[in-house]
Scaffold this motif. Structure first.
Motif, PDB file in Angstrom:
ATOM      1  N   SER A 121     -42.732-100.273 110.603  1.00 41.18           N
ATOM      2  CA  SER A 121     -41.839-101.420 110.131  1.00 41.18           C
ATOM      3  C   SER A 121     -42.296-102.756 109.729  1.00 41.18           C
ATOM      4  O   SER A 121     -43.403-103.105 110.374  1.00 41.18           O
ATOM      5  N   LEU A 122     -41.665-103.372 109.010  1.00 43.14           N
ATOM      6  CA  LEU A 122     -42.142-104.473 108.105  1.00 43.14           C
ATOM      7  C   LEU A 122     -41.493-105.637 108.985  1.00 43.14           C
ATOM      8  O   LEU A 122     -40.376-105.447 109.219  1.00 43.14           O
ATOM      9  N   ASN A 123     -42.444-106.634 109.262  1.00 42.97           N
ATOM     10  CA  ASN A 123     -42.014-107.874 109.856  1.00 42.97           C
ATOM     11  C   ASN A 123     -40.996-108.739 109.136  1.00 42.97           C
ATOM     12  O   ASN A 123     -41.211-108.271 107.690  1.00 42.97           O
ATOM     13  N   ILE A 124     -40.523-109.543 109.404  1.00 42.59           N
ATOM     14  CA  ILE A 124     -39.371-110.421 108.399  1.00 42.59           C
ATOM     15  C   ILE A 124     -40.251-111.157 107.253  1.00 42.59           C
ATOM     16  O   ILE A 124     -39.734-110.818 106.072  1.00 42.59           O
ATOM     17  N   ARG A 125     -41.363-111.468 107.448  1.00 37.94           N
ATOM     18  CA  ARG A 125     -42.357-112.399 106.346  1.00 37.94           C
ATOM     19  C   ARG A 125     -42.651-111.038 105.456  1.00 37.94           C
ATOM     20  O   ARG A 125     -42.351-111.353 104.210  1.00 37.94           O
ATOM     21  N   GLU A 126     -42.982-109.906 105.828  1.00 37.71           N
ATOM     22  CA  GLU A 126     -43.114-108.877 104.733  1.00 37.71           C
ATOM     23  C   GLU A 126     -42.033-108.443 104.184  1.00 37.71           C
ATOM     24  O   GLU A 126     -42.091-108.066 102.711  1.00 37.71           O
ATOM     25  N   GLN A 127     -41.034-108.174 104.726  1.00 42.48           N
ATOM     26  CA  GLN A 127     -39.686-107.736 104.117  1.00 42.48           C
ATOM     27  C   GLN A 127     -39.323-108.815 102.857  1.00 42.48           C
ATOM     28  O   GLN A 127     -38.952-108.310 101.936  1.00 42.48           O
ATOM     29  N   LYS A 128     -39.247-109.848 103.081  1.00 44.35           N
ATOM     30  CA  LYS A 128     -38.852-111.080 102.174  1.00 44.35           C
ATOM     31  C   LYS A 128     -39.908-111.001 101.096  1.00 44.35           C
ATOM     32  O   LYS A 128     -39.578-110.947  99.730  1.00 44.35           O
ATOM     33  N   GLN A 129     -41.370-110.864 101.331  1.00 46.05           N
ATOM     34  CA  GLN A 129     -42.188-110.715 100.351  1.00 46.05           C
ATOM     35  C   GLN A 129     -42.061-109.502  99.479  1.00 46.05           C
ATOM     36  O   GLN A 129     -42.344-109.573  98.366  1.00 46.05           O
ATOM     37  N   LEU A 130     -41.877-108.274 100.068  1.00 45.59           N
ATOM     38  CA  LEU A 130     -41.477-107.115  99.157  1.00 45.59           C
ATOM     39  C   LEU A 130     -40.251-107.518  98.254  1.00 45.59           C
ATOM     40  O   LEU A 130     -40.319-106.619  97.420  1.00 45.59           O
ATOM     41  N   GLN A 131     -39.267-107.745  99.003  1.00 50.21           N
ATOM     42  CA  GLN A 131     -38.184-107.816  98.391  1.00 50.21           C
ATOM     43  C   GLN A 131     -38.275-109.030  97.050  1.00 50.21           C
ATOM     44  O   GLN A 131     -37.838-108.546  95.828  1.00 50.21           O
ATOM     45  N   SER A 132     -39.165-109.956  97.175  1.00 50.71           N
ATOM     46  CA  SER A 132     -39.419-110.882  96.077  1.00 50.71           C
ATOM     47  C   SER A 132     -40.263-109.871  94.948  1.00 50.71           C
ATOM     48  O   SER A 132     -40.069-110.373  93.719  1.00 50.71           O
ATOM     49  N   CYS A 133     -41.427-109.193  95.403  1.00 49.35           N
ATOM     50  CA  CYS A 133     -41.978-108.557  94.595  1.00 49.35           C
ATOM     51  C   CYS A 133     -41.243-107.725  93.698  1.00 49.35           C
ATOM     52  O   CYS A 133     -41.412-107.481  92.527  1.00 49.35           O
ATOM     53  N   GLN A 134     -40.451-106.976  94.490  1.00 47.12           N
ATOM     54  CA  GLN A 134     -39.508-105.888  93.647  1.00 47.12           C
ATOM     55  C   GLN A 134     -38.663-106.543  92.777  1.00 47.12           C
ATOM     56  O   GLN A 134     -38.507-105.993  91.487  1.00 47.12           O
ATOM     57  N   LYS A 135     -38.004-107.412  93.014  1.00 42.17           N
ATOM     58  CA  LYS A 135     -37.130-108.309  92.161  1.00 42.17           C
ATOM     59  C   LYS A 135     -37.836-108.967  91.056  1.00 42.17           C
ATOM     60  O   LYS A 135     -37.396-108.668  89.787  1.00 42.17           O
ATOM     61  N   GLY A 136     -39.144-109.401  91.198  1.00 34.84           N
ATOM     62  CA  GLY A 136     -39.897-109.965  90.003  1.00 34.84           C
ATOM     63  C   GLY A 136     -40.414-108.938  88.994  1.00 34.84           C
ATOM     64  O   GLY A 136     -40.325-108.798  87.989  1.00 34.84           O
ATOM     65  N   PHE A 137     -40.746-107.787  89.518  1.00 33.01           N
ATOM     66  CA  PHE A 137     -41.240-106.897  88.794  1.00 33.01           C
ATOM     67  C   PHE A 137     -40.191-105.886  88.030  1.00 33.01           C
ATOM     68  O   PHE A 137     -40.306-105.518  87.076  1.00 33.01           O
ATOM     69  N   GLU A 138     -38.907-105.848  88.643  1.00 32.80           N
ATOM     70  CA  GLU A 138     -37.815-105.168  87.907  1.00 32.80           C
ATOM     71  C   GLU A 138     -37.403-106.181  86.679  1.00 32.80           C
ATOM     72  O   GLU A 138     -37.077-105.609  85.632  1.00 32.80           O
ATOM     73  N   GLY A 139     -37.495-107.566  87.075  1.00 33.13           N
ATOM     74  CA  GLY A 139     -37.178-108.440  85.834  1.00 33.13           C
ATOM     75  C   GLY A 139     -37.962-108.192  84.649  1.00 33.13           C
ATOM     76  O   GLY A 139     -37.808-108.362  83.475  1.00 33.13           O
TER      77      GLY A 139
END
Length: 327
Positions: free
Chosen positions: A19-37
């Motif tokens: 399980s990812l902690n809250i910081r890791e979850q936010k970082q992953l969401q940011s990475c995925q969103k940036g990569f998608e763009g």
């Protein structure tokens, strides 16, 4: 092919085994969103330019002990377009030299990264006597973002949907590309993308689920056959050889500071898998490192299977097509 950042590869691999902690979850969401763009912008650029213009993606440079990352460099005519891609959401306003998001002032300038990259690029070109005009371009890829820029900025700011038309016009109006050696100039300043200082080895209290993960449903339960594995959750079948290689790459992504050692890999695989088969796979697909110590190990590239074995894609595709042969 644009690659995911090391952070995104690490966090996506980690999320499948713990399980990812809250910081890791936010970082992953940011990475995925940036990569998608970034990928959407790449698609638009390829469609419009049709590969006729020199383009570099995800450029990492170091000059005078300063490091920069550039999303895209595109030469059209005798101009070099420095393109920074933002997948921001919300209402952004720029006035009085300050950026605001939904009415609140930002503590940083959205122009900061591209301004810094422009300055360092200009210094590199000046030192190497490369004469080319650099145009700063900021592309916002989220379809719901709103921009209100109320003063001159020196940066071309575009939504992704009007970036396409703007780029088409540039390509149509441009003359023949001059022979400006900017790409060759940057080669001696190019470095590998940023990587964190520590890997999962520093996580002393967290446990990882061992085993081979199904790439279709992320399950861990397999029915093992001689040449392939069949997921008991979704029925997906994968060649045994591919499954082992892919899992070794997952270990390498999480423990990118380590070399590949059979004992550690067996712990990662778990007791249901064959040590002798693992040894054969390592010998066949991974580069051995011959140290003076008695511990035999293999080179760890620390990246996902897709990138690590991109040059052997046809080989693994053929394995997938014949998974039931001889079963």
């Amino acid at each position: 092919m644009r690659k995911k950042s090391f952070d995104q590869q690490y966090l996506e691999t980690l999320s499948k085994r713990t399980s990812l902690n809250i910081r890791e979850q936010k970082q992953l969401q940011s990475c995925q969103k940036g990569f998608e763009g970034e990928c959407r912008t790449d698609e638009v650029t390829v469609q419009v330019t049709k590969g006729l213009f020199l383009c570099l993606d995800d450029v990492n440079l170091v000059f005078d002990d300063q490091r920069i990352q550039i999303d895209k460099l595109l030469q059209i005519g005798n101009r070099l377009y420095l393109i920074d891609i933002k997948n921001y959401h919300g209402h952004y306003t720029f006035h009085d030299r300050t950026w605001y998001c939904n009415g609140k002032p930002l503590t940083h300038s959205i122009f900061g990264q591209i301004d810094r990259a422009h300055d360092i690029l200009a210094r590199i070109f000046a030192e190497n006597h490369v004469n080319i005009e650099i145009i700063k371009v900021l592309v916002f890829t989220d379809y719901e973002v709103e921009l209100d820029i109320q003063e001159e900025t020196g940066v071309v700011v575009k939504y992704l949907w009007d970036f396409c038309g703007w780029l088409q016009k540039l390509c149509t109006e441009s003359g023949q590309r001059g022979s400006i050696p900017w790409k060759e100039c940057l080669e001696s300043y190019t470095v590998t993308p940023y990587r964190p200082v520590t890997d999962f080895s520093s996580e002393m209290t967290r446990k990882l689920t061992s085993g081979i993960i199904c790439p279709n449903c992320n399950g861990f339960e397999w029915q093992q056959h001689r040449y392939y594995l069949c997921c008991q959750h979704c029925g997906y079948c994968e060649p045994k050889e591919t499954a082992y290689v892919r899992t070794i790459c997952e270990y390498g992504t999480l423990f990118f500071k380590k070399t590949l050692k059979i004992g550690e890999l067996m712990k990662f695989l778990g007791q249901n898998y064959s040590r002798s088969y693992l040894e054969r796979v390592l010998l066949k697909h991974f580069q051995s490192l011959k140290f003076k110590s008695k511990q035999f190990c293999y080179q760890n590239n620390g990246i996902e299977f897709e990138y690590w074995f991109s040059d052997r894609k046809k080989y693994f595709d053929k394995l997938q097509k014949r998974i039931h042969w001889g079963s």
